[in-house]
Design an enzyme around this catalytic site. Structure first.
Site, PDB file in Angstrom:
ATOM      1  N   GLU A  52       0.571  -1.561  -0.013  1.00  0.00           N
ATOM      2  CA  GLU A  52      -0.143   0.081  -0.892  1.00  0.00           C
ATOM      3  C   GLU A  52       1.317   1.299  -0.297  1.00  0.00           C
ATOM      4  O   GLU A  52       0.949   2.053  -0.885  1.00  0.00           O
ATOM      5  CB  GLU A  52      -0.841   0.091   1.085  1.00  0.00           C
ATOM      6  CG  GLU A  52      -2.111  -1.175   0.960  1.00  0.00           C
ATOM      7  CD  GLU A  52      -1.305  -2.074   2.031  1.00  0.00           C
ATOM      8  OE1 GLU A  52      -2.248  -3.155   2.616  1.00  0.00           O
ATOM      9  OE2 GLU A  52      -0.293  -2.947   2.147  1.00  0.00           O
ATOM     10  N   THR A 196      20.462 -39.091  -0.414  1.00  0.00           N
ATOM     11  CA  THR A 196      19.752 -37.784  -1.545  1.00  0.00           C
ATOM     12  C   THR A 196      21.215 -37.397  -1.667  1.00  0.00           C
ATOM     13  O   THR A 196      21.820 -37.432  -3.250  1.00  0.00           O
ATOM     14  CB  THR A 196      19.190 -37.165  -1.328  1.00  0.00           C
ATOM     15  OG1 THR A 196      17.956 -37.921  -1.080  1.00  0.00           O
ATOM     16  CG2 THR A 196      19.223 -36.281  -2.547  1.00  0.00           C
ATOM     17  N   ASP A 200      23.741 -38.645  -4.845  1.00  0.00           N
ATOM     18  CA  ASP A 200      23.416 -37.728  -6.099  1.00  0.00           C
ATOM     19  C   ASP A 200      24.775 -36.188  -6.024  1.00  0.00           C
ATOM     20  O   ASP A 200      24.394 -35.526  -6.402  1.00  0.00           O
ATOM     21  CB  ASP A 200      22.046 -36.874  -6.454  1.00  0.00           C
ATOM     22  CG  ASP A 200      20.916 -37.736  -6.365  1.00  0.00           C
ATOM     23  OD1 ASP A 200      21.747 -39.450  -7.133  1.00  0.00           O
ATOM     24  OD2 ASP A 200      20.121 -37.909  -5.976  1.00  0.00           O
ATOM     25  N   LEU A 204      21.122 -27.785  -4.786  1.00  0.00           N
ATOM     26  CA  LEU A 204      20.456 -27.545  -4.077  1.00  0.00           C
ATOM     27  C   LEU A 204      19.963 -26.427  -4.285  1.00  0.00           C
ATOM     28  O   LEU A 204      19.742 -25.195  -3.584  1.00  0.00           O
ATOM     29  CB  LEU A 204      20.072 -28.231  -2.375  1.00  0.00           C
ATOM     30  CG  LEU A 204      19.987 -29.857  -2.677  1.00  0.00           C
ATOM     31  CD1 LEU A 204      19.872 -30.464  -0.781  1.00  0.00           C
ATOM     32  CD2 LEU A 204      18.861 -30.238  -3.293  1.00  0.00           C
ATOM     33  N   SER A 221      20.791 -38.537  10.164  1.00  0.00           N
ATOM     34  CA  SER A 221      20.903 -38.692  11.542  1.00  0.00           C
ATOM     35  C   SER A 221      22.363 -38.872  12.431  1.00  0.00           C
ATOM     36  O   SER A 221      22.549 -38.700  13.319  1.00  0.00           O
ATOM     37  CB  SER A 221      19.723 -40.373  12.292  1.00  0.00           C
ATOM     38  OG  SER A 221      18.674 -40.460  11.851  1.00  0.00           O
TER      39      SER A 221
END
Length: 365
Positions: A52, A196, A200, A204, A221
């Site tokens: 605004e 992952t 890979d 990210l 973990s």
């Protein structure tokens, strides 16, 4: 209708703030006087003036007697900026048209009432569904203080996210992959499991022009994230968090020295307690999260009840055989136990299809 057209314009303005305003909402505003657009603006970045105010400041003439169209109820409290209701009242506006109501307890109808108390005509609920949709993650976060979680995966028509050999690049086409990077820019963070990272070695990151990298979160973990991985090599440049249950202080220091933040979490069923983790991320003002963690983490996330939305990209390909499915684990015993989703919103992106569904948690409880 004319007012809907102006709100649509305000919506397109609001979307320009994607990736820059978190954990604040996306908001756009258009000012009209005597049938002419005399000002427009949007919330451009967290801590900067709201839509605004930016719209009012863009005007080259007086706003006295003008109308303002805004996608979200004007705020009425002091935060990093003063109340937008004050700016609207000072501007001498005759009418205010609002898309979404603000669920923030500090606003929640109070903004509209203040304007009405000052003699300003207020119309609410203009294109409410569209206005609500762009701030779905904000609404969830402001009400729960936990991030809005999107489980995202790409699969073939026979439901495979990888071939029998584990290869997955690329299932979808370039247009769909670009959409994924647009979402990485829009949402605050991205989360994967350590499996992952090991398999890979992903970055990210957000690879679009003027994009913002999401905060990277690794569920690890036992602290197995390779210290020579792409994520570890860039942890000082891109905010990266490891959620771990490891008690090994010396090992943690190796990651801290690399630039990682550490969140210590308990285990639940031998995995990171994801409900606990969401509370901790919410405390860090992380309002949204894309889950790109693979089949094991997807199952844990569904079981823990943290998933709010599913983005399933489907490519016109068939892998067959023993390739992985998007969600592993034990699965449900009966069709009646399925995780229920809303009817999907279907978008064709290049040769691929994106299905977007909300998770209906109440049917799982």
């Amino acid at each position: 209708m004319e007012m809907e057209n102006y709100i649509r314009m305000a919506l397109e303005l609001a979307k320009k703030g994607a990736g820059h305003v978190n954990p604040n909402p996306l908001v756009g505003a258009v000012i009209v006087k005597d049938g002419r657009i005399i000002g427009q603006g949007y919330h451009e970045a967290y801590g900067q003036p709201h839509a605004e105010v930016n719209a009012i400041n863009s005007c080259a003439e007086s706003t006295e007697g003008a109308d303002i169209y805004v996608t979200l109820e004007p705020c009425c409290h002091y935060g990093k900026n003063p109340p937008c209701t004050d700016a609207v009242i000072r501007g001498g506006f005759k009418r205010v048209f609002v898309g979404s109501s603000d669920p923030n307890p500090l606003v929640a109808g109070k903004g509209v009432q203040i304007l009405r108390d000052h003699g300003i005509e207020v119309t609410t609920g203009v294109l409410k569904e569209e206005c609500d949709e762009i701030n779905q993650h904000f609404f969830h976060y402001i009400q729960t203080k936990k991030p809005f979680v999107i489980m995202k995966y790409a699969m073939t028509l026979d439901g495979k996210i990888a071939t029998y050999s584990g290869k997955s690049q690329w299932i979808t086409g370039e247009a769909a992959r670009r959409r994924v990077h647009e979402d990485r820019n829009k949402y605050a963070s991205i989360m994967v499991g350590v499996g992952t990272v090991i398999a890979d070695d992903p970055q990210l990151t957000c690879r679009i022009e003027n994009g913002r990298n999401p905060i990277r979160i690794i569920c690890d973990s036992n602290l197995r994230t390779p210290l020579d991985s792409q994520i570890a090599r860039t942890a000082k440049e891109i905010r990266t968090i490891i959620a771990t249950a490891s008690p090994d202080g010396e090992k943690k220091k190796l990651y801290i020295d690399k630039g990682f933040e550490i969140i210590e979490t308990p285990l639940k069923d031998e995995h990171i307690d994801l409900e606990f983790l969401m509370e901790k991320l919410g405390e860090k003002a992380i309002d949204s999260l894309i889950l790109e963690g693979g089949a094991v983490l997807n199952y844990s996330a569904l079981e823990s009840g943290i998933v709010n939305k599913v983005h399933a990209y489907i490519a016109p390909k068939i892998f067959g055989g023993t390739g992985k499915s998007p969600v592993s684990g034990m699965g449900v015993e009966s069709p009646d136990d399925a995780y229920m989703l809303t009817p999907p919103k279907i978008t064709v992106i290049g040769d691929d299809i994106l299905l977007e569904s909300d998770v209906i948690k109440c049917l799982r409880e």
